[in-house]
Scaffold this motif. Structure first.
Motif, PDB file in Angstrom:
ATOM      1  N   UNK A 136      10.040  17.104  15.260  1.00  0.00           N
ATOM      2  CA  UNK A 136      11.647  16.735  14.945  1.00  0.00           C
ATOM      3  C   UNK A 136      11.454  16.255  13.525  1.00  0.00           C
ATOM      4  N   UNK A 137      10.639  16.144  12.486  1.00  0.00           N
ATOM      5  CA  UNK A 137      10.575  15.083  10.963  1.00  0.00           C
ATOM      6  C   UNK A 137      10.729  16.798  10.145  1.00  0.00           C
ATOM      7  N   UNK A 138      10.457  17.702  10.638  1.00  0.00           N
ATOM      8  CA  UNK A 138      10.714  18.857  10.208  1.00  0.00           C
ATOM      9  C   UNK A 138      11.264  19.669   8.224  1.00  0.00           C
ATOM     10  N   UNK A 139      12.995  19.315   8.893  1.00  0.00           N
ATOM     11  CA  UNK A 139      13.694  19.283   8.008  1.00  0.00           C
ATOM     12  C   UNK A 139      13.965  18.680   7.270  1.00  0.00           C
ATOM     13  N   UNK A 140      13.170  17.022   7.484  1.00  0.00           N
ATOM     14  CA  UNK A 140      13.396  16.130   6.560  1.00  0.00           C
ATOM     15  C   UNK A 140      12.316  15.809   5.565  1.00  0.00           C
ATOM     16  N   UNK A 141      11.394  16.258   5.308  1.00  0.00           N
ATOM     17  CA  UNK A 141       9.970  15.920   4.399  1.00  0.00           C
ATOM     18  C   UNK A 141       8.903  17.308   4.949  1.00  0.00           C
ATOM     19  N   UNK A 142       8.218  16.929   3.728  1.00  0.00           N
ATOM     20  CA  UNK A 142       7.294  17.656   3.598  1.00  0.00           C
ATOM     21  C   UNK A 142       6.180  17.945   4.823  1.00  0.00           C
ATOM     22  N   UNK A 143       5.854  18.619   4.749  1.00  0.00           N
ATOM     23  CA  UNK A 143       4.285  18.613   5.094  1.00  0.00           C
ATOM     24  C   UNK A 143       3.081  19.514   5.039  1.00  0.00           C
ATOM     25  N   UNK A 144       2.285  18.751   5.594  1.00  0.00           N
ATOM     26  CA  UNK A 144       0.236  19.004   5.395  1.00  0.00           C
ATOM     27  C   UNK A 144       0.154  20.232   6.114  1.00  0.00           C
ATOM     28  N   UNK A 145      -0.029  21.304   6.172  1.00  0.00           N
ATOM     29  CA  UNK A 145      -0.810  22.819   7.448  1.00  0.00           C
ATOM     30  C   UNK A 145      -1.893  23.128   7.287  1.00  0.00           C
ATOM     31  N   UNK A 154      10.410   4.662   8.284  1.00  0.00           N
ATOM     32  CA  UNK A 154      11.261   4.013   7.433  1.00  0.00           C
ATOM     33  C   UNK A 154      11.415   3.511   6.278  1.00  0.00           C
ATOM     34  N   UNK A 155      10.596   2.386   6.689  1.00  0.00           N
ATOM     35  CA  UNK A 155       9.713   1.950   4.786  1.00  0.00           C
ATOM     36  C   UNK A 155       9.482   2.614   4.015  1.00  0.00           C
ATOM     37  N   UNK A 156       9.168   4.081   3.767  1.00  0.00           N
ATOM     38  CA  UNK A 156       8.486   5.370   3.249  1.00  0.00           C
ATOM     39  C   UNK A 156       9.538   5.283   2.742  1.00  0.00           C
ATOM     40  N   UNK A 157       9.963   5.802   3.851  1.00  0.00           N
ATOM     41  CA  UNK A 157      11.676   6.705   3.021  1.00  0.00           C
ATOM     42  C   UNK A 157      12.327   6.173   2.392  1.00  0.00           C
ATOM     43  N   UNK A 158      12.524   4.401   2.441  1.00  0.00           N
ATOM     44  CA  UNK A 158      13.850   4.158   1.787  1.00  0.00           C
ATOM     45  C   UNK A 158      12.388   3.467   0.284  1.00  0.00           C
ATOM     46  N   UNK A 161      10.161   8.709  -3.554  1.00  0.00           N
ATOM     47  CA  UNK A 161       9.679  10.452  -3.481  1.00  0.00           C
ATOM     48  C   UNK A 161      10.551  10.875  -2.619  1.00  0.00           C
ATOM     49  N   UNK A 162      11.532  11.707  -1.554  1.00  0.00           N
ATOM     50  CA  UNK A 162      11.244  12.438  -0.726  1.00  0.00           C
ATOM     51  C   UNK A 162      10.557  13.563  -0.768  1.00  0.00           C
ATOM     52  N   UNK A 163       9.858  14.626  -1.719  1.00  0.00           N
ATOM     53  CA  UNK A 163       8.402  15.362  -2.566  1.00  0.00           C
ATOM     54  C   UNK A 163       7.091  13.885  -2.662  1.00  0.00           C
ATOM     55  N   UNK A 164       7.261  13.257  -1.640  1.00  0.00           N
ATOM     56  CA  UNK A 164       6.253  12.031  -1.944  1.00  0.00           C
ATOM     57  C   UNK A 164       5.778  11.570  -0.261  1.00  0.00           C
ATOM     58  N   UNK A 165       6.544  12.341   0.510  1.00  0.00           N
ATOM     59  CA  UNK A 165       6.398  12.394   1.554  1.00  0.00           C
ATOM     60  C   UNK A 165       5.947  13.371   2.355  1.00  0.00           C
ATOM     61  N   UNK A 166       5.341  13.313   3.375  1.00  0.00           N
ATOM     62  CA  UNK A 166       4.599  14.238   4.325  1.00  0.00           C
ATOM     63  C   UNK A 166       4.154  14.336   5.762  1.00  0.00           C
ATOM     64  N   UNK A 179       0.943  -1.228  -0.189  1.00  0.00           N
ATOM     65  CA  UNK A 179       0.288   0.425  -0.108  1.00  0.00           C
ATOM     66  C   UNK A 179       1.410   1.263  -0.323  1.00  0.00           C
ATOM     67  N   UNK A 180       1.651   0.673   0.621  1.00  0.00           N
ATOM     68  CA  UNK A 180       3.222   2.245   0.818  1.00  0.00           C
ATOM     69  C   UNK A 180       3.584   2.904  -0.800  1.00  0.00           C
ATOM     70  N   UNK A 181       3.376   1.392  -1.263  1.00  0.00           N
ATOM     71  CA  UNK A 181       3.920   1.469  -2.803  1.00  0.00           C
ATOM     72  C   UNK A 181       2.813   1.840  -3.635  1.00  0.00           C
ATOM     73  N   UNK A 182       2.037   2.113  -3.672  1.00  0.00           N
ATOM     74  CA  UNK A 182       1.004   1.500  -4.616  1.00  0.00           C
ATOM     75  C   UNK A 182       0.172   3.447  -4.366  1.00  0.00           C
ATOM     76  N   UNK A 183       0.739   3.611  -3.558  1.00  0.00           N
ATOM     77  CA  UNK A 183       0.097   5.309  -2.622  1.00  0.00           C
ATOM     78  C   UNK A 183       0.871   5.910  -3.317  1.00  0.00           C
ATOM     79  N   UNK A 184      -0.094   7.460  -4.280  1.00  0.00           N
ATOM     80  CA  UNK A 184       0.611   8.514  -4.867  1.00  0.00           C
ATOM     81  C   UNK A 184       1.770   9.289  -3.537  1.00  0.00           C
ATOM     82  N   UNK A 185       1.345   9.287  -2.627  1.00  0.00           N
ATOM     83  CA  UNK A 185       1.957  10.293  -1.161  1.00  0.00           C
ATOM     84  C   UNK A 185       1.629   9.033   0.348  1.00  0.00           C
ATOM     85  N   UNK A 186       2.775   9.472   0.737  1.00  0.00           N
ATOM     86  CA  UNK A 186       3.263   8.796   2.127  1.00  0.00           C
ATOM     87  C   UNK A 186       2.942   9.846   3.535  1.00  0.00           C
TER      88      UNK A 186
END
Length: 167
Positions: free
Chosen positions: A132-141, A106-110, A113-118, A80-87
């Protein structure tokens, strides 16, 4: 600005909007990483995202999942993580203490693409979760009008979730 947990609880009371994009198979999809203890918050986010044209996958709503977590559960979550557009990681006190959430992130990170994780930062009466994750990933606000925004890692300028294109 982090999404107030109270806003997610209010949104959980609404029925998710079913847009014509769903029927046409054109809707964006997202996997939600969250603690099952945050069921109502997850449903609220699902409702808010449905209003923006995003179909949110929540594992405990999937009747095909095994009743008890096992290797098959992990394999289905990975698929599911792989098949969805975003995580999306719903950051709360519960998800930050979860054993499964860091594994899924961690699985999603591997896999993605980084711009698909928020991270979906939330705030409660005492704190904001997910810093803790704000410098690593996008965010939804959310903005002051309650619209969901897709922001780059470490940035404050983004675009409306409904207008984020498929890559």
């Amino acid at each position: 600005m982090a999404i107030a947990q109270a806003e997610l609880l209010r949104a959980a009371q609404r029925q998710p909007v079913i847009k014509s994009q769903v029927r046409a198979g054109l809707q964006k999809t997202a996997f939600l990483c969250h603690s099952h203890r945050d069921e109502k918050l997850a449903e609220g986010l699902q409702s808010l995202l449905a209003e923006q044209g995003v179909q949110l996958y929540i594992d405990w709503k999937d009747a095909s999942m095994p009743p008890e977590p096992n290797r098959e559960t992990a394999a289905r979550i990975q698929q599911r993580i792989k098949s969805c557009d975003w995580f999306l990681f719903l950051a709360t006190a519960n998800s930050m203490a979860s054993r499964w959430c860091p594994w899924e992130l961690g699985y999603a990170d591997g896999q993605k693409q980084p711009d698909r994780i928020a991270v979906v930062q939330t705030s409660d009466s005492s704190t904001t979760h997910g810093n803790e994750y704000m410098q690593l990933y996008r965010r939804v606000d959310s903005n002051n009008a309650g619209q969901l925004l897709w922001l780059p890692a470490g940035g404050n300028q983004g675009q409306f979730v409904r207008s984020v294109p498929f890559l």
